[in-house]
Design a protein around this motif. Structure first.
Motif, PDB file in Angstrom:
ATOM      1  N   THR A 290     -47.915   3.833 -13.084  1.00 28.41           N
ATOM      2  CA  THR A 290     -46.738   4.604 -13.482  1.00 28.41           C
ATOM      3  C   THR A 290     -46.968   5.455 -14.725  1.00 28.41           C
ATOM      4  O   THR A 290     -46.269   6.448 -14.927  1.00 28.41           O
ATOM      5  CB  THR A 290     -45.533   3.674 -13.735  1.00 28.41           C
ATOM      6  N   MET A 291     -47.930   5.064 -15.563  1.00 25.66           N
ATOM      7  CA  MET A 291     -48.175   5.812 -16.785  1.00 25.66           C
ATOM      8  C   MET A 291     -48.409   7.303 -16.562  1.00 25.66           C
ATOM      9  O   MET A 291     -47.766   8.142 -17.209  1.00 25.66           O
ATOM     10  CB  MET A 291     -49.361   5.190 -17.540  1.00 25.66           C
ATOM     11  N   PRO A 292     -49.307   7.711 -15.621  1.00 22.56           N
ATOM     12  CA  PRO A 292     -49.564   9.146 -15.471  1.00 22.56           C
ATOM     13  C   PRO A 292     -48.319   9.937 -15.069  1.00 22.56           C
ATOM     14  O   PRO A 292     -48.067  11.022 -15.614  1.00 22.56           O
ATOM     15  CB  PRO A 292     -50.639   9.202 -14.372  1.00 22.56           C
ATOM     16  N   LEU A 293     -47.534   9.401 -14.146  1.00 21.43           N
ATOM     17  CA  LEU A 293     -46.345  10.119 -13.689  1.00 21.43           C
ATOM     18  C   LEU A 293     -45.321  10.217 -14.823  1.00 21.43           C
ATOM     19  O   LEU A 293     -44.707  11.269 -15.029  1.00 21.43           O
ATOM     20  CB  LEU A 293     -45.742   9.408 -12.479  1.00 21.43           C
ATOM     21  N   THR A 368     -59.246   4.906 -15.632  1.00 24.84           N
ATOM     22  CA  THR A 368     -59.988   4.781 -14.378  1.00 24.84           C
ATOM     23  C   THR A 368     -60.462   3.346 -14.145  1.00 24.84           C
ATOM     24  O   THR A 368     -60.290   2.793 -13.054  1.00 24.84           O
ATOM     25  CB  THR A 368     -61.193   5.740 -14.374  1.00 24.84           C
ATOM     26  N   ALA A 369     -61.048   2.740 -15.161  1.00 24.17           N
ATOM     27  CA  ALA A 369     -61.505   1.355 -15.033  1.00 24.17           C
ATOM     28  C   ALA A 369     -60.327   0.426 -14.761  1.00 24.17           C
ATOM     29  O   ALA A 369     -60.432  -0.525 -13.970  1.00 24.17           O
ATOM     30  CB  ALA A 369     -62.246   0.927 -16.295  1.00 24.17           C
ATOM     31  N   LYS A 370     -59.198   0.706 -15.413  1.00 20.29           N
ATOM     32  CA  LYS A 370     -58.013  -0.113 -15.184  1.00 20.29           C
ATOM     33  C   LYS A 370     -57.497   0.054 -13.758  1.00 20.29           C
ATOM     34  O   LYS A 370     -57.071  -0.915 -13.120  1.00 20.29           O
ATOM     35  CB  LYS A 370     -56.915   0.263 -16.188  1.00 20.29           C
ATOM     36  N   MET A 371     -57.522   1.281 -13.248  1.00 23.87           N
ATOM     37  CA  MET A 371     -57.063   1.525 -11.880  1.00 23.87           C
ATOM     38  C   MET A 371     -57.903   0.723 -10.886  1.00 23.87           C
ATOM     39  O   MET A 371     -57.375   0.124  -9.940  1.00 23.87           O
ATOM     40  CB  MET A 371     -57.126   3.021 -11.559  1.00 23.87           C
ATOM     41  N   GLN A 372     -59.203   0.700 -11.123  1.00 20.79           N
ATOM     42  CA  GLN A 372     -60.076  -0.054 -10.221  1.00 20.79           C
ATOM     43  C   GLN A 372     -59.797  -1.554 -10.311  1.00 20.79           C
ATOM     44  O   GLN A 372     -59.624  -2.235  -9.288  1.00 20.79           O
ATOM     45  CB  GLN A 372     -61.543   0.217 -10.572  1.00 20.79           C
ATOM     46  N   ALA A 373     -59.707  -2.068 -11.523  1.00 22.38           N
ATOM     47  CA  ALA A 373     -59.570  -3.513 -11.712  1.00 22.38           C
ATOM     48  C   ALA A 373     -58.198  -4.025 -11.302  1.00 22.38           C
ATOM     49  O   ALA A 373     -58.065  -5.143 -10.792  1.00 22.38           O
ATOM     50  CB  ALA A 373     -59.837  -3.870 -13.174  1.00 22.38           C
ATOM     51  N   ARG A 374     -57.170  -3.204 -11.511  1.00 25.85           N
ATOM     52  CA  ARG A 374     -55.806  -3.678 -11.341  1.00 25.85           C
ATOM     53  C   ARG A 374     -55.181  -3.320  -9.996  1.00 25.85           C
ATOM     54  O   ARG A 374     -54.312  -4.053  -9.516  1.00 25.85           O
ATOM     55  CB  ARG A 374     -54.923  -3.101 -12.455  1.00 25.85           C
ATOM     56  N   PHE A 397     -51.214   7.335  -7.722  1.00 24.25           N
ATOM     57  CA  PHE A 397     -52.642   7.668  -7.732  1.00 24.25           C
ATOM     58  C   PHE A 397     -52.832   9.170  -7.858  1.00 24.25           C
ATOM     59  O   PHE A 397     -53.712   9.642  -8.598  1.00 24.25           O
ATOM     60  CB  PHE A 397     -53.305   7.142  -6.457  1.00 24.25           C
ATOM     61  N   ALA A 398     -52.005   9.943  -7.164  1.00 26.39           N
ATOM     62  CA  ALA A 398     -52.088  11.406  -7.259  1.00 26.39           C
ATOM     63  C   ALA A 398     -51.784  11.863  -8.684  1.00 26.39           C
ATOM     64  O   ALA A 398     -52.450  12.769  -9.218  1.00 26.39           O
ATOM     65  CB  ALA A 398     -51.125  12.041  -6.269  1.00 26.39           C
ATOM     66  N   ALA A 399     -50.771  11.265  -9.304  1.00 23.51           N
ATOM     67  CA  ALA A 399     -50.435  11.617 -10.680  1.00 23.51           C
ATOM     68  C   ALA A 399     -51.589  11.282 -11.622  1.00 23.51           C
ATOM     69  O   ALA A 399     -51.871  12.023 -12.576  1.00 23.51           O
ATOM     70  CB  ALA A 399     -49.169  10.884 -11.105  1.00 23.51           C
ATOM     71  N   TYR A 400     -52.266  10.170 -11.359  1.00 25.32           N
ATOM     72  CA  TYR A 400     -53.444   9.804 -12.149  1.00 25.32           C
ATOM     73  C   TYR A 400     -54.522  10.871 -12.035  1.00 25.32           C
ATOM     74  O   TYR A 400     -55.132  11.280 -13.041  1.00 25.32           O
ATOM     75  CB  TYR A 400     -53.962   8.441 -11.692  1.00 25.32           C
ATOM     76  N   LEU A 401     -54.778  11.365 -10.823  1.00 24.23           N
ATOM     77  CA  LEU A 401     -55.795  12.409 -10.642  1.00 24.23           C
ATOM     78  C   LEU A 401     -55.435  13.672 -11.421  1.00 24.23           C
ATOM     79  O   LEU A 401     -56.313  14.314 -12.010  1.00 24.23           O
ATOM     80  CB  LEU A 401     -55.951  12.745  -9.156  1.00 24.23           C
ATOM     81  N   LEU A 402     -54.144  14.011 -11.451  1.00 27.74           N
ATOM     82  CA  LEU A 402     -53.720  15.192 -12.197  1.00 27.74           C
ATOM     83  C   LEU A 402     -53.806  14.940 -13.706  1.00 27.74           C
ATOM     84  O   LEU A 402     -54.206  15.840 -14.468  1.00 27.74           O
ATOM     85  CB  LEU A 402     -52.290  15.577 -11.804  1.00 27.74           C
TER      86      LEU A 402
END
Length: 501
Positions: A290-293, A368-374, A397-402
């Motif tokens: 949720t952080m990126p969005l 990125t590391a957190k996205m993978q682990a969590r 995930f899309a918001a993270y990429l942006l």
């Protein structure tokens, strides 16, 4: 207004039973706070010697006789909570750099039972070095030196073994620390008898700590000091919720007398994986998705997210509908579906806490590391259960990429930009993969859907990042691509409104 000290605020003294490596707010607001509560209830009657490794200054503690205040503020089960505790459990604070001999002397203390640590995530890593330096450099080497001194002073006595509880946010932190200590014992040729004592009489416990603890803002500090009637340079601010799960047996239970049936916040169990998975997936995983969005919407803190109607709804739906159903459970009371659901509702209360300034940019560190682990395992488990794309996860995930799209590099720092709050906000991308994303985004033309699709496919297929090929999940890449396209063309506000309507 006078400074907090024992002359003005007398406090009892107890035998030193705990050695603690670390002076940070988490230790002050959770383990030390719990020991204080136990002392007040007459259940532990022990104090804590703290070792500071970062520098030789300890005056922030000594200037107020090692007293400090924990202010608990927030909401729990819909009720406002405001509690203030004066912590006197710390007996003294020693600087490893200048007082290492005094630290080693504590090893001879017959009352010592427990060692607690909170260094950093990399603080448990093994470094090949002599433990006979004054002091050794790494934390595992300092601990090995201390345990060796303990072994020599007690003659290898079984009764004088110790319980070691690292609280660093690393999976199997106790096992990792034990491994580092055993390697250092071998490298320093400490002998078979020490190795045997270490194996049978020093218990390393995996543990999990869960509490948001911060320093108060300047405004909150001033208001609280006015309320308390004294100045406190160590004033610690925390939420009501707290959990300390410790992997241990009957010996550990007998040693940790500050934990019993009256302290359900301290869990001692031979398997704490349920608690680790629950926190990692529900709390940490939701933060990461949720952080990126939230940041793209121009919000600054977690509390801001929960005060934004659409974003708050997104957080709730994502957590309750897409994450909670995937968390492994044991089907027994306290470790079943109901326990996961209750934890999720507790987390939502914690996210809404208006007293904590939990910055989204702080959450973004190593995103990125957190996205993978969590979150990767959660996505895979969702497919296993529902055989479908988790739609809100795909949007997160899309918001993270942006969010990972940098527009320039200054002095080695990758910088992103968003249009929010009537202006342009520049932010640092503090991520080991920032360079990879900077290069990969170069091939994207927002007006050319094929380049966007190729970008998403390339990132999702990167097994060096995700430890799996996420394009193998049917429809996931297409959904992420569609959401990323919508974020680029319509903006975050429109996309999140549509997602939760």
């Amino acid at each position: 207004m006078s400074r907090l000290n024992r002359s003005t605020y007398p406090a009892p003294t107890f035998p030193e039973k705990i050695l603690q490596f670390g002076t940070g707010v988490l230790l002050r607001g959770l383990p030390d706070y719990l020991v204080q509560k136990a002392n007040a209830a007459g259940k532990f009657n022990g104090s804590i010697v703290v070792v500071k490794s970062t520098d030789s200054r300890t005056d922030e503690f000594s200037s107020q006789d090692n007293l400090y205040t924990v202010a608990v503020r927030g909401v729990q089960q819909g009720q406002d909570v405001a509690e203030t505790t004066l912590v006197s459990a710390v007996s003294r604070v020693l600087a490893a750099q200048t007082q290492w001999n005094e630290v080693l002397m504590i090893a001879r203390n017959p009352n010592l039972q427990i060692i607690i640590s909170n260094t950093t995530e990399v603080g448990l890593n093994y470094t090949e070095e002599s433990i006979f330096q004054h002091p050794p450099q790494s934390f595992p080497a300092k601990l090995t030196a201390f345990l060796y001194e303990r072994f020599r002073s007690v003659g290898g006595s079984k009764a004088k073994g110790l319980v070691v509880i690292p609280t660093e946010l690393v999976t199997d932190n106790g096992l990792k620390l034990r491994e580092a200590v055993e390697k250092l014992a071998k490298f320093n040729e400490l002998g078979k008898l020490f190795t045997k004592w270490l194996k049978f009489h020093v218990r390393f416990c995996n543990s999990l700590v869960d509490r948001i603890v911060t320093r108060p803002t300047a405004e909150a500090q001033q208001a609280l000091e006015t309320e308390l009637g004294y100045e406190d340079g160590l004033l610690t601010f925390t939420e009501p919720y707290h959990l300390w799960a410790i992997e241990g047996d009957d010996r550990v239970r007998q040693t940790l007398t500050f934990a019993d049936a009256s302290t359900p916040q301290i869990i001692i169990d031979e398997d704490i994986n349920f608690y680790r998975e629950r926190k990692l997936r529900v709390l940490n995983g939701t933060h990461t998705l949720t952080m990126p969005l939230g940041y793209l919407l121009g919000l600054e803190t977690v509390a801001d997210e929960m005060q934004h109607a659409a974003m708050s709804r997104f957080v709730e739906l994502l957590m309750l509908n897409e994450i909670v159903p995937t968390v492994p459970h044991y089907g027994i009371p306290g470790m079943d579906k109901a326990a996961v659901a209750q934890f999720a509702h507790d987390v939502l209360d914690r996210f809404r806490n208006p007293h904590l300034d939990h910055l989204l940019l702080n959450i973004s560190l190593q995103e990125t590391a957190k996205m993978q682990a969590r979150n990767v395992a959660t996505i895979q488990r969702y497919y296993e259960q529902f055989n479908a794309v988790p739609p809100l996860t795909a949007l997160g995930f899309a918001a993270y990429l942006l969010f990972m799209k940098s527009v320039r590099v200054e002095e080695g720092q990758y910088l992103g930009e968003i249009s929010a709050n009537g202006g342009i906000i520049t932010y640092p991308i503090r991520d080991e993969q920032a360079g990879y994303f900077h290069e990969t985004w170069q091939g994207v033309d927002p007006k050319n859907p094929a380049t966007l699709q190729a970008f998403v496919g390339s990132v999702l297929a990167n097994q060096s990042i995700w430890q799996t090929n996420l394009t193998a999940l049917p429809g996931f890449a297409d959904t992420v691509t569609a959401q990323l396209s919508a974020l680029l063309t319509d903006g975050a506000a429109s996309v999140v409104e549509k997602a939760v309507s």
